[in-house]
Design a protein around this motif. Sequence first.
Motif, PDB file in Angstrom:
ATOM      1  N   GLY A  74      41.174  21.941  42.973  1.00 43.55           N
ATOM      2  CA  GLY A  74      40.303  21.335  41.966  1.00 43.55           C
ATOM      3  C   GLY A  74      40.969  20.115  41.365  1.00 43.55           C
ATOM      4  N   ARG A 113      45.253  14.947  45.715  1.00 41.76           N
ATOM      5  CA  ARG A 113      44.141  14.751  44.771  1.00 41.76           C
ATOM      6  C   ARG A 113      43.756  13.284  44.694  1.00 41.76           C
ATOM      7  NH1 ARG A 113      46.686  18.815  41.629  1.00 41.76           N
ATOM      8  NH2 ARG A 113      45.395  20.681  41.750  1.00 41.76           N
ATOM      9  N   ARG A 139      41.087  26.375  47.860  1.00 45.05           N
ATOM     10  CA  ARG A 139      40.385  25.394  47.040  1.00 45.05           C
ATOM     11  C   ARG A 139      41.374  24.583  46.224  1.00 45.05           C
ATOM     12  NH1 ARG A 139      39.797  25.688  41.639  1.00 45.05           N
ATOM     13  NH2 ARG A 139      38.280  24.226  40.789  1.00 45.05           N
ATOM     14  N   ASP A 150      46.206  30.324  43.316  1.00 45.40           N
ATOM     15  CA  ASP A 150      44.962  29.626  43.654  1.00 45.40           C
ATOM     16  C   ASP A 150      43.909  30.646  44.079  1.00 45.40           C
ATOM     17  OD1 ASP A 150      45.435  26.842  43.243  1.00 45.40           O
ATOM     18  OD2 ASP A 150      46.735  26.813  45.012  1.00 45.40           O
ATOM     19  N   GLU A 167      40.029  34.581  38.262  1.00 45.81           N
ATOM     20  CA  GLU A 167      40.887  35.770  38.265  1.00 45.81           C
ATOM     21  C   GLU A 167      40.294  36.843  37.343  1.00 45.81           C
ATOM     22  OE1 GLU A 167      44.899  34.802  37.067  1.00 45.81           O
ATOM     23  OE2 GLU A 167      45.598  36.829  37.492  1.00 45.81           O
ATOM     24  N   TYR A 179      41.817  25.591  35.449  1.00 39.97           N
ATOM     25  CA  TYR A 179      40.766  26.256  34.659  1.00 39.97           C
ATOM     26  C   TYR A 179      40.036  27.317  35.479  1.00 39.97           C
ATOM     27  CZ  TYR A 179      40.951  22.717  30.925  1.00 39.97           C
ATOM     28  OH  TYR A 179      41.331  21.913  29.881  1.00 39.97           O
ATOM     29  N   TYR A 180      39.598  26.912  36.687  1.00 40.25           N
ATOM     30  CA  TYR A 180      38.821  27.856  37.491  1.00 40.25           C
ATOM     31  C   TYR A 180      39.705  28.950  38.086  1.00 40.25           C
ATOM     32  CZ  TYR A 180      34.143  26.102  36.947  1.00 40.25           C
ATOM     33  OH  TYR A 180      32.926  25.802  36.401  1.00 40.25           O
TER      34      TYR A 180
HETATM   35  N1  LIG Z   1      45.931  32.567  36.715  1.00 43.18           N
HETATM   36  C1  LIG Z   1      46.770  31.645  36.212  1.00 43.18           C
HETATM   37  N2  LIG Z   1      47.534  31.926  35.144  1.00 43.18           N
HETATM   38  C2  LIG Z   1      48.372  31.037  34.639  1.00 43.18           C
HETATM   39  N3  LIG Z   1      48.522  29.788  35.129  1.00 43.18           N
HETATM   40  C3  LIG Z   1      47.800  29.448  36.175  1.00 43.18           C
HETATM   41  C4  LIG Z   1      46.878  30.345  36.773  1.00 43.18           C
HETATM   42  N4  LIG Z   1      46.274  29.702  37.786  1.00 43.18           N
HETATM   43  C5  LIG Z   1      46.792  28.462  37.823  1.00 43.18           C
HETATM   44  N5  LIG Z   1      47.713  28.301  36.867  1.00 43.18           N
HETATM   45  C6  LIG Z   1      48.471  27.052  36.604  1.00 43.18           C
HETATM   46  O1  LIG Z   1      47.556  25.969  36.485  1.00 43.18           O
HETATM   47  C7  LIG Z   1      48.090  24.782  37.081  1.00 43.18           C
HETATM   48  C8  LIG Z   1      47.033  24.036  37.846  1.00 43.18           C
HETATM   49  O2  LIG Z   1      46.620  24.803  38.969  1.00 43.18           O
HETATM   50  P1  LIG Z   1      45.979  24.071  40.230  1.00 43.18           P
HETATM   51  O3  LIG Z   1      46.778  22.868  40.561  1.00 43.18           O
HETATM   52  O4  LIG Z   1      45.762  25.064  41.321  1.00 43.18           O
HETATM   53  O5  LIG Z   1      44.550  23.612  39.614  1.00 43.18           O
HETATM   54  P2  LIG Z   1      43.130  23.455  40.272  1.00 43.18           P
HETATM   55  O6  LIG Z   1      42.694  24.718  40.900  1.00 43.18           O
HETATM   56  O7  LIG Z   1      43.183  22.263  41.137  1.00 43.18           O
HETATM   57  O8  LIG Z   1      42.259  23.134  38.958  1.00 43.18           O
HETATM   58  P3  LIG Z   1      40.871  23.692  38.394  1.00 43.18           P
HETATM   59  O9  LIG Z   1      40.858  25.188  38.617  1.00 43.18           O
HETATM   60  O10 LIG Z   1      40.887  23.335  36.940  1.00 43.18           O
HETATM   61  O11 LIG Z   1      39.800  22.986  39.123  1.00 43.18           O
HETATM   62  C9  LIG Z   1      49.238  25.228  37.964  1.00 43.18           C
HETATM   63  O12 LIG Z   1      50.386  24.538  37.552  1.00 43.18           O
HETATM   64  C10 LIG Z   1      49.376  26.723  37.762  1.00 43.18           C
HETATM   65  O13 LIG Z   1      50.700  27.047  37.463  1.00 43.18           O
END
Ligand SMILES: Nc1ncnc2c1ncn2[C@@H]1O[C@H](COP(=O)(O)OP(=O)(O)OP(=O)(O)O)[C@@H](O)[C@H]1O
Length: 206
Positions: free
Chosen positions: A146, A17, A144, A189, A157, A151-152
């Motif tokens: 983020g 990142r 992807r 993801d 999901e 959040y996304y």
């Molecule tokens: N569906 C989910 N339910 C619960 N926790 C989740 C879920 N998806 C992701 N997480 C948690 O969120 C944290 C961040 O995920 P990740 O590093 O993939 O973010 P990102 O995709 O880069 O961020 P964003 O979606 O905000 O742009 C991870 O530590 C993961 O455990």
Amino acid sequence: MDTPAGASLDDQKQALRKHYRAARKNLPVAEREAQMALTTGHVRSWLDQNAEHRAFTAVLPFGAEPPIMPFLMQMHDRRYRILVPITEPERQLSFVEWTPGVAMERSSVAPIDEPVGPRVDFRAMAEVDLMLVPAQVVDDQGGRMGQGGGYYDRFLEKVRTLADPPKPYAVVFDHELVPAGTFPVEDFDQRVDGVFTSAGLTLFDR
Ligand SMILES: Nc1ncnc2c1ncn2[C@@H]1O[C@H](COP(=O)(O)OP(=O)(O)OP(=O)(O)O)[C@@H](O)[C@H]1O
Ligand SMILES: Nc1nc2c(c(=O)[nH]1)N(C=O)[C@@H](CNc1ccc(C(=O)N[C@@H](CCC(=O)O)C(=O)O)cc1)CN2
């Protein structure tokens, strides 16, 4: 990109990142704008050809994110409905309609300003044609990464439980579409179905 052997996945992702954030900052502003003029032209064509609801989601860019405000203004003038995310507690997203000049308010959970207005949740995506999803980097299988909030991932999901969900397509700078394996993609993801760059829309078979 080199990542230290044995580093945890989280550490690897954080290092990546940082790398991609710095690369964005190193892109001259004129280059960012030139790429996005072309890229958003492709988004506009896609919507004009495919939109039934004349509605889409996007993000209001901060920092060195792709500068799409001119595109959002144009699409608003052309009577598209534009929904942008609101960060809610527990890393959830809701959405609110964006219009030029809408009042902005500091998020209760993130250091960003977001529009004021009635909020809708993922079910409102049933009436959206396309979800433009922010990403720092996307791989050629739709993986992807983020900003790290997840959040996304949580939001997409839920959207995927809808009967006929709109597709998530990312918008990135050209150098941010990379071969699979460049960054780790974990089970939680959510993949995107396509990505817009200045070259056009790249779709991923899934
Ligand atoms: N569906 C989910 N339910 C619960 N926790 C989740 C879920 N998806 C992701 N997480 C948690 O969120 C944290 C961040 O995920 P990740 O590093 O993939 O973010 P990102 O995709 O880069 O961020 P964003 O979606 O905000 O742009 C991870 O530590 C993961 O455990
Ligand atoms: N424009 C935009 N809006 C978005 C997202 C996004 O990626 N881009 N998000 C996608 O999930 C959600 C918010 N995600 C956020 C992720 C990190 C930080 C944050 O703490 N930023 C730091 C440093 C970032 C910087 O300025 O470069 C800060 O502002 O201090 C805020 C919001 C919803 N809205």
